[in-house]
Scaffold this motif. Sequence first.
Motif, PDB file in Angstrom:
ATOM      1  N   ALA A   1      -6.637   9.314  -1.473  1.00 54.17           N
ATOM      2  CA  ALA A   1      -7.655   8.654  -0.649  1.00 54.17           C
ATOM      3  C   ALA A   1      -8.770   8.100  -1.517  1.00 54.17           C
ATOM      4  CB  ALA A   1      -8.212   9.643   0.372  1.00 54.17           C
ATOM      5  N   ASN A   2      -9.169   8.862  -2.537  1.00 50.09           N
ATOM      6  CA  ASN A   2     -10.240   8.434  -3.425  1.00 50.09           C
ATOM      7  C   ASN A   2      -9.830   7.203  -4.233  1.00 50.09           C
ATOM      8  OD1 ASN A   2     -12.873   8.929  -4.778  1.00 50.09           O
ATOM      9  ND2 ASN A   2     -11.567   9.291  -6.573  1.00 50.09           N
ATOM     10  N   GLU A   3      -8.586   7.207  -4.731  1.00 47.47           N
ATOM     11  CA  GLU A   3      -8.111   6.088  -5.549  1.00 47.47           C
ATOM     12  C   GLU A   3      -7.914   4.820  -4.730  1.00 47.47           C
ATOM     13  OE1 GLU A   3      -5.562   6.083  -8.698  1.00 47.47           O
ATOM     14  OE2 GLU A   3      -5.742   8.195  -9.251  1.00 47.47           O
ATOM     15  N   LEU A   4      -7.429   4.976  -3.493  1.00 45.01           N
ATOM     16  CA  LEU A   4      -7.161   3.808  -2.654  1.00 45.01           C
ATOM     17  C   LEU A   4      -8.362   3.404  -1.807  1.00 45.01           C
ATOM     18  CD1 LEU A   4      -3.532   4.568  -1.373  1.00 45.01           C
ATOM     19  CD2 LEU A   4      -4.248   3.285  -3.402  1.00 45.01           C
ATOM     20  N   VAL A   5      -9.411   4.238  -1.871  1.00 44.29           N
ATOM     21  CA  VAL A   5     -10.640   4.004  -1.104  1.00 44.29           C
ATOM     22  C   VAL A   5     -10.319   3.891   0.395  1.00 44.29           C
ATOM     23  CG1 VAL A   5     -12.812   2.723  -1.036  1.00 44.29           C
ATOM     24  CG2 VAL A   5     -11.420   2.655  -3.099  1.00 44.29           C
ATOM     25  N   VAL A   6      -9.621   4.911   0.893  1.00 45.90           N
ATOM     26  CA  VAL A   6      -9.309   4.995   2.313  1.00 45.90           C
ATOM     27  C   VAL A   6      -9.540   6.435   2.757  1.00 45.90           C
ATOM     28  CG1 VAL A   6      -7.611   3.123   2.246  1.00 45.90           C
ATOM     29  CG2 VAL A   6      -6.872   5.486   1.854  1.00 45.90           C
ATOM     30  N   SER A   7      -9.404   6.713   4.044  1.00 52.27           N
ATOM     31  CA  SER A   7      -9.593   8.071   4.548  1.00 52.27           C
ATOM     32  C   SER A   7      -8.336   8.899   4.308  1.00 52.27           C
ATOM     33  CB  SER A   7      -9.897   8.041   6.044  1.00 52.27           C
ATOM     34  OG  SER A   7      -8.747   7.617   6.770  1.00 52.27           O
TER      35      SER A   7
ATOM     36  N   GLU B   1      -7.067  13.050  -3.452  1.00 52.76           N
ATOM     37  CA  GLU B   1      -7.123  12.221  -4.662  1.00 52.76           C
ATOM     38  C   GLU B   1      -6.577  10.819  -4.392  1.00 52.76           C
ATOM     39  OE1 GLU B   1      -6.605  15.610  -8.147  1.00 52.76           O
ATOM     40  OE2 GLU B   1      -4.836  14.892  -7.063  1.00 52.76           O
TER      41      GLU B   1
ATOM     42  N   ARG C   1       0.827  -1.206   0.000  1.00 50.78           N
ATOM     43  CA  ARG C   1       0.000   0.000   0.000  1.00 50.78           C
ATOM     44  C   ARG C   1       0.866   1.263   0.000  1.00 50.78           C
ATOM     45  NH1 ARG C   1      -5.371   0.983   0.457  1.00 50.78           N
ATOM     46  NH2 ARG C   1      -5.345  -0.800  -0.942  1.00 50.78           N
TER      47      ARG C   1
END
Length: 220
Positions: free
Chosen positions: A177-183, A175, A159
């Motif tokens: 956070a959005n791509e990795l789907v995390v906070s 961006e 990660r």
Amino acid sequence: MTIRVVVADDQELVRSGFAMMLEVQPDIEVVAEAADGVEAVEAVRRHTPDVVLLDIRMPRMDGIAAARTVCAESGCKAVMLTTFDQDDYVYEALHAGASGFLLKDVRRDDLVHAVRVVAAGDSLLAPSVARRLVADFTSRGPARRESGASVRLGRLTARERETLVLLGRGKSNAEIANELVVSEHTVKTHVSNVLSKLGLRDRIQAVICAYETGLIAPGE
């Protein structure tokens, strides 16, 4: 909290102009001005500012040498300033430890923003400078995979490597956070781990590392 700044430029009018732009901000204090790199280093040692603005080309000691000394000796963040859109010193300045690189025709609001961003521990490149940095990597050919940084990539988790790739592509924390789907909080932790494990000062050096090690290639 007040951000303490030293402004270094061999042209008095330019130096005074930047100082006045910053001094009127309620959260910024210009603690000293310097006419060359030697004076800039001395001013940083004397006043322990948070940020030093350094003209690239100055007499006695240029901005790159001054940045290298300042960054090695203190926690002061260096922002490089140049009048040349096609400046050849971008790569060298960033390797010296600079956290920002702006053109001297920067707007007042952008200059103030840059000082605040860098003081907060982030990094900032003028768009034209970022393009030049990528072009420089392209002209250098294959990445130097044998570098120490390449070896240290093995210390990163999967990660964290993904985070470094996205940093290299210029993505913001939101961006990523959005791509990795995390906070975003998780992203900040990943970024901090990447910098710590690779011995990097900031996000700009992370971008350099991503290119140098071949983790990403120019044009991706």
